[in-house]
Design an enzyme around this catalytic site. Structure first.
Site: not given
Ligand code: ADP
Ligand code: MG
Length: 143
Positions: A11, A59, A87, A93, A104, A114, A117
């Site tokens: 990100k 959000f 994951r 998250t 993360r 965070n 993705h």
């Protein structure tokens, strides 16, 4: 083979802050093969489309602004059980809830920023990969 790819994005904040190299190293060390990767930029429309499932949530607007605020690395990762395993290595998250050693936990700034993705299903992994990459941009192990 179903279930052997996932899609990831590094990100904007993590890219801006020079974390992409460390995140990519962690992905490779964790046993994923990068079969496609590029630096790109999401327009507002791209971000709205990509996160349309979250439309209406408090959000959403801020997430769309954030995700279109700067360049991102997008990639397709190959591994057995790719979606679930990825994951696992990215963590919760919310970085405050993410386990030690997860991407993360190590690199996220906030629940919004965070770091990465990760697809949440095989179906979405295919859809997200197809949104960003043509077949000639992919180098799967068995091609
Ligand atoms: P994940 O990325 O872990 O699959 P979601 O699909 O629920 O999480 O949310 C998509 C993205 O929206 C998150 O990665 C995060 O950037 C942002 N987000 C989710 N929940 C919140 C929240 N409560 N506040 C701000 N941003 C959020
Ligand atoms: Mg999600």
């Amino acid at each position: 083979m179903a279930g052997n790819i996932t899609f990831t994005m590094i990100k904007p904040y993590a890219v801006k802050n020079g974390k992409a190299g460390s995140i990519i190293a962690k992905i490779i060390e964790s046993g994923f093969r990068i079969i496609a990767m590029k630096l790109t930029h999401l327009s507002k429309a791209d971000a709205e489309y990509f996160y349309s499932i979250h439309k209406g949530r408090p959000f959403y607007e801020s997430l769309v602004d954030f995700m279109s605020s700067g360049p991102v690395f997008v990639a397709i990762l190959e591994k057995e059980n790719a979606v679930a395993d990825y994951r696992k290595i990215i963590g919760n998250t919310d970085p405050k809830k993410a386990e030690e050693g997860t991407i993360r936990k190590l690199f996220a700034e906030s629940v919004q920023a965070n770091a990465v993705h990760g697809s949440d299903s095989d179906e979405n992994a295919e859809w997200e990969s197809n949104y960003f990459f043509s077949h000639r941009e992919r180098f799967p192990a068995k091609s």
